[in-house]
Design a protein around this motif. Structure first.
Motif, PDB file in Angstrom:
ATOM      1  N   PHE A 252       0.873  -1.174   0.000  1.00 30.85           N
ATOM      2  CA  PHE A 252       0.000   0.000   0.000  1.00 30.85           C
ATOM      3  C   PHE A 252       0.905   1.216   0.000  1.00 30.85           C
ATOM      4  O   PHE A 252       1.952   1.204   0.650  1.00 30.85           O
ATOM      5  N   PHE A 254       0.580   3.916   1.497  1.00 28.18           N
ATOM      6  CA  PHE A 254       0.616   4.629   2.783  1.00 28.18           C
ATOM      7  C   PHE A 254       1.249   3.845   3.915  1.00 28.18           C
ATOM      8  O   PHE A 254       1.301   4.312   5.054  1.00 28.18           O
ATOM      9  N   THR A 255       1.718   2.618   3.652  1.00 28.78           N
ATOM     10  CA  THR A 255       2.382   1.852   4.713  1.00 28.78           C
ATOM     11  C   THR A 255       3.655   1.218   4.178  1.00 28.78           C
ATOM     12  O   THR A 255       3.772   0.901   2.990  1.00 28.78           O
ATOM     13  N   GLY A 285      -6.331  -4.592   5.112  1.00 26.94           N
ATOM     14  CA  GLY A 285      -4.989  -4.172   4.728  1.00 26.94           C
ATOM     15  C   GLY A 285      -4.385  -3.408   5.891  1.00 26.94           C
ATOM     16  O   GLY A 285      -5.101  -2.777   6.670  1.00 26.94           O
ATOM     17  N   SER A 286      -3.054  -3.496   6.005  1.00 26.19           N
ATOM     18  CA  SER A 286      -2.434  -2.857   7.171  1.00 26.19           C
ATOM     19  C   SER A 286      -0.948  -2.651   6.931  1.00 26.19           C
ATOM     20  O   SER A 286      -0.411  -3.028   5.886  1.00 26.19           O
ATOM     21  N   ALA A 308      -1.180   1.132  11.008  1.00 27.19           N
ATOM     22  CA  ALA A 308      -2.512   1.531  10.541  1.00 27.19           C
ATOM     23  C   ALA A 308      -3.145   0.309   9.900  1.00 27.19           C
ATOM     24  O   ALA A 308      -2.451  -0.610   9.468  1.00 27.19           O
TER      25      ALA A 308
HETATM   26  N1  DAH Z   1      -7.215   2.155   2.526  1.00 29.38           N
HETATM   27  C1  DAH Z   1      -7.080   0.786   2.115  1.00 29.38           C
HETATM   28  C2  DAH Z   1      -8.223   0.407   1.195  1.00 29.38           C
HETATM   29  O1  DAH Z   1      -9.244   1.007   1.252  1.00 29.38           O
HETATM   30  C3  DAH Z   1      -7.061  -0.138   3.282  1.00 29.38           C
HETATM   31  C4  DAH Z   1      -5.850   0.058   4.115  1.00 29.38           C
HETATM   32  C5  DAH Z   1      -4.702  -0.662   3.876  1.00 29.38           C
HETATM   33  C6  DAH Z   1      -5.851   0.964   5.149  1.00 29.38           C
HETATM   34  C7  DAH Z   1      -3.582  -0.511   4.678  1.00 29.38           C
HETATM   35  C8  DAH Z   1      -4.739   1.161   5.941  1.00 29.38           C
HETATM   36  C9  DAH Z   1      -3.591   0.398   5.675  1.00 29.38           C
HETATM   37  O2  DAH Z   1      -4.696   2.022   6.945  1.00 29.38           O
HETATM   38  O3  DAH Z   1      -2.500   0.561   6.472  1.00 29.38           O
HETATM   39  O4  DAH Z   1      -8.125  -0.503   0.448  1.00 29.38           O
END
Ligand code: DAH
Length: 354
Positions: A252, A254-255, A285-286, A308
């Motif tokens: 992702f 953001f991570t 997801g994280s 997150a």
């Molecule tokens: N925002 C992602 C989605 O909608 C899900 C997600 C993944 C959120 C990883 C997170 C993260 O905070 O760390 O598919």
């Protein structure tokens, strides 16, 4: 005088309403009533005649007056009896049953999720459903050319012709709430952000509007180990039995590092059972929050770090309550709502087991 007595006493006995009785009163003993006029004639009589007629007339007047008073009381009693009979009401009868509304499974699950995370010290944060593209994308390390932007099937709002500012978007995930919270409250923090999100997608497992819950925990030494513990703790409380998780390396923007998380389950006879068997089901997801994301939120990545995650609420509601089709969540079909909805008295608690 006997004629007068007979006439009025009979009439009074026969009258059936108060108006009639009042008319009789005026006719007999009113100012110009028959008995009153007779009394006026007393003046013309000889003293002897007057001595006989006077007391007799007075007695007659009194008799008629008391007959009227007695009749008036009797008519009043009868009217009251009639009202009591007509307005009789059995206050001991059971009420007419009215069907109660139900709590939507998504609302119920939101409450359950909130209760469980609150128990682990997470506060609830919220953000707008119409976002700027900066909060929804750029601040989350998704620049304009990034493929993730295209993959999100974003709904854009309209801009007036000639207005070249980037259009706002319907948020495609709850992740922008991370940025808003960091900006406002800094670190350390521990929040979840449940809410609606939007993507242009529609089939058995996708609806254009759905629900996510975001998680964010920042401190000086938070690690993936904390993330794994929190998630296993959450799923075990939510499903009511020990649930193992499996972390798969993923990506992702953001991570970094990022992981997709699966929960343990079995698929037998077309039904999914969580917490048993050797199957796995992806639920979220994280990862560790990317330094660029911390910077966008005004937080120094040299000092703070954390995890997150983002999870689909509808998906975990379907799993727990055996709901097969996601689209039914948003159809507002009363039969469905009555079947899958919850009683308003079913207050979710960490230990309620519902
Ligand atoms: N925002 C992602 C989605 O909608 C899900 C997600 C993944 C959120 C990883 C997170 C993260 O905070 O760390 O598919």
């Amino acid at each position: 005088m006997d004629d007068l007595r007979d006439k009025y006493l009979t009439a009074i006995a026969d009258v059936t309403d108060e108006a009639g009785l009042e008319a009789l009163r005026v006719q007999a003993v009113g100012k110009k009533g028959e008995i009153s006029l007779k009394m006026r004639e007393l003046g013309k009589m000889t003293p002897e005649e007057r001595q006989v007629a006077g007391p007799a007339l007075n007695a007659l007047k009194n008799e008629v007056n008391s007959a009227i008073a007695a009749k008036k009381a009797a008519l009043g009693d009868a009217a009251l009896d009639e009202r009591l009979r007509a307005e009789w009401l059995d206050v001991t009868l059971p009420g007419r049953p009215r069907r109660m509304g139900t709590i939507h499974p998504v609302s119920q699950v939101m409450e359950e999720v909130t209760a469980i995370f609150a128990d682990m010290g997470f506060a609830v944060a919220e953000g707008p459903q119409i976002e700027t593209d900066w909060y929804n994308f750029d601040a989350l390390n998704i620049p304009g050319h990034h493929p993730a932007r295209a993959e999100m099937d974003t709904f854009y709002t309209h801009r007036a012709p000639g207005d070249n500012r980037p259009p706002h978007v319907l948020r495609t995930h709850t992740s922008p709430v991370q940025i808003r919270h960091m900006e406002k409250y800094g670190a350390p923090c521990r929040i979840i952000a449940p809410g609606r999100v939007y993507r242009a997608d529609y089939d058995q497992t996708h609806t254009p509007m759905f629900n996510q819950v975001e998680g964010l925990a920042l401190d000086r030494d938070i690690s993936m180990a904390n993330l794994k513990w929190v998630l296993e703790e959450f799923f075990s409380a939510y499903f009511g039995e020990k649930v193992k998780t499996r972390f798969r390396a993923s990506h992702f923007p953001f991570t970094e590092p990022s992981a997709e998380v699966d929960i343990q389950c079995s698929f037998e006879g077309g039904t999914v059972k969580v917490g048993e068997g050797d199957g796995w089901l992806e639920v979220l997801g994280s990862g560790m929050v990317h330094p660029n994301v911390l910077k966008a939120g005004g937080i120094d990545p040299a000092e703070w770090q954390g995890f997150a995650f983002g999870m689909g609420i509808d998906r975990i509601a379907m799993l727990k309550y055996g709901i097969p089709d996601l689209r039914a969540f948003f159809d507002s079909d009363l039969r469905w709502l009555r079947h899958y909805g919850f009683s308003a008295l079913d207050v979710p608690a960490v230990h309620s087991g519902v």
